[in-house]
Design an enzyme around this catalytic site. Structure first.
Site, PDB file in Angstrom:
ATOM      1  N   THR A 138       0.809  -1.228   0.000  1.00 17.14           N
ATOM      2  CA  THR A 138       0.000   0.000   0.000  1.00 17.14           C
ATOM      3  C   THR A 138       0.838   1.271   0.000  1.00 17.14           C
ATOM      4  O   THR A 138       0.293   2.364   0.114  1.00 17.14           O
ATOM      5  CB  THR A 138      -0.902   0.044   1.245  1.00 17.14           C
ATOM      6  N   LYS A 139       2.147   1.176  -0.113  1.00 17.01           N
ATOM      7  CA  LYS A 139       2.979   2.379  -0.052  1.00 17.01           C
ATOM      8  C   LYS A 139       3.001   3.084  -1.412  1.00 17.01           C
ATOM      9  O   LYS A 139       2.374   2.625  -2.368  1.00 17.01           O
ATOM     10  CB  LYS A 139       4.381   2.021   0.446  1.00 17.01           C
ATOM     11  N   THR A 140       3.736   4.184  -1.521  1.00 15.12           N
ATOM     12  CA  THR A 140       3.632   5.035  -2.716  1.00 15.12           C
ATOM     13  C   THR A 140       4.181   4.373  -3.970  1.00 15.12           C
ATOM     14  O   THR A 140       3.817   4.735  -5.079  1.00 15.12           O
ATOM     15  CB  THR A 140       4.359   6.371  -2.499  1.00 15.12           C
TER      16      THR A 140
END
Ligand SMILES: *Cc1c(COP(=O)(O)O)cnc(C)c1O
Length: 386
Positions: free
Chosen positions: A184-186
């Site tokens: 879910t990170k950038t």
């Protein structure tokens, strides 16, 4: 009801799928040439003179960074209470103690004035977190670290790509900066992370400890004499390497990282425009910087309104989250440090008010408008803010 909108989804498409497929077909399914290439391109993206070490997670990278600067039993490391437990747990892996620090109201980044009061003769390092992708104030951080003779290991799990007015996150002089490529990170490789440093000895130690404490230097020395099977174990290391299929995905995500950031920035701008005047406290950004906009965190008047707000959005199929439950409220850290909520006035208060809204680059304009409509219906309507 429409399909529920999840709080976060990875932004991956055909280019990533093709790159991963090709990596698997190449025969290098563990660490190999694509991981080396990913490290080189990642370091290049942050500036000159940097080395990047690919790892299996940001947690692994933070652990390796602290190990490389010699954190050990008896040492203390300053950690903001407003973070994920990984930031503090790696300090315990090494037998040292995290000392939790409150955060500033506006940025929710570490409060260096309180940190100054918590420095002791055992304090070895500080681990600032660029919360939500908003860079810490690097000038103040550098002054603080120099004044107190501390190492800096940056938890940049939220902050790729991001910059303050003066520095790119990861491009500075800290002992190490660590990014996360969790789902879910950038940007994502499924699971993964990158340790970045300007110090050759930190990079060398992290490379050795990333793979069982096998020294590359010794390995290469023997290789040149014609014994490629020979290697030297110089420490009881870890198994923290990143695989080539993951790096193949990372190379594509890295090329797309700024365009994905721009998409999140435009969602943030649209939210801020739509939510102004609703009675919510909205996130701000530093002038002249680049916010990574990993999270868009709004704050309600109080805990009852916040809880009502989350259930109202959920009933409308809009996923949310809370970042973070401060570490001093978690049983293990509370008991270990003997903390009370009053030790962290800002974090204890703001924890009851915060909600993270969906802000991922794969969101469609329709989904953005749907979040806006749900927020407008719920806040001040269903959940009065007085
Ligand atoms: C996600 C996260 C981590 C851990 O990252 P992993 O890659 O999952 O190990 C560490 N710190 C913060 C602030 C995070 O949000």
């Amino acid at each position: 009801m429409e399909q529920p909108l999840p709080f976060a989804l990875p932004d991956v498409g055909d280019a990533e799928i093709e790159a991963v497929t090709n990596a698997i077909r190449s025969g290098w399914v563990s660490t190999g040439p694509l991981t080396r290439q990913f490290e080189e391109k990642f370091a290049e993206a942050l500036g000159n003179g940097l080395e990047a070490v690919a790892v299996s997670s940001a947690t692994a990278g933070l652990h390796l960074a602290l190990e490389a600067i010699g954190v050990g039993p008896g040492d203390e490391v300053l950690v903001p209470t407003w973070t994920f437990t990984a930031t503090a747990e790696v300090v315990r892996y090494l037998g040292a103690e995290p000392v939790l620090i409150d955060v500033e109201h506006e940025s929710l980044n570490v409060d260096l004035d309180q940190a100054a009061q918590r420095v002791s003769d055992r304090t070895k390092a500080i681990m600032p977190v660029h919360f939500a992708g908003r860079p810490v104030d690097y000038r103040k951080l550098a002054d603080f670290a120099a004044t107190n003779g501390l190492e800096v290991v940056e938890d940049a799990a939220h902050a790729f790509p991001a910059s303050s007015a003066t520095d790119r996150v990861g491009g500075g002089d800290s002992a190490a900066t660590v990014f996360s490529f969790y789902a879910t990170k950038t940007m994502t490789t499924g699971e993964g992370g990158m340790l970045v440093t300007r110090r050759p000895e930190v990079a060398r130690r992290a490379r050795t400890m990333r793979l069982h404490g096998i020294s590359r230097d010794a390995f290469d020395r023997y290789r040149s004499t014609g014994s490629p099977w020979r290697y030297e174990v110089v420490a009881p290391g870890y198994k923290y390497n990143l695989t080539d299929p993951a790096s193949a995905m990372g190379l594509v995500q890295l090329r797309r990282a700024e365009s994905m950031r721009l998409r999140r920035e435009s969602i943030s701008a649209r939210y801020t425009e739509a939510f102004t005047g609703l009675g919510l406290e909205l996130p701000t950004e530093q002038a002249d910087g680049k916010h990574a906009w990993h999270l868009y965190v709004v704050r309600c008047a109080d805990e009852a309104t916040r809880d009502c707000f989350i259930s109202g959005l959920s009933a409308r199929g809009v996923g949310t989250s809370v970042h973070f439950i401060p570490l001093h409220l978690q049983p293990y850290w509370r008991e270990r440090g003997g903390y009370t909520p009053d030790d962290f006035l800002v974090a204890s208060r703001e924890f009851g008010r915060v909600v993270s809204l969906p802000i991922f680059s794969a969101m469609t304009d329709g989904q953005v408008e749907r979040v806006i409509q749900a927020v407008q219906e719920v806040h001040g309507g269903l959940c009065p803010s007085e």
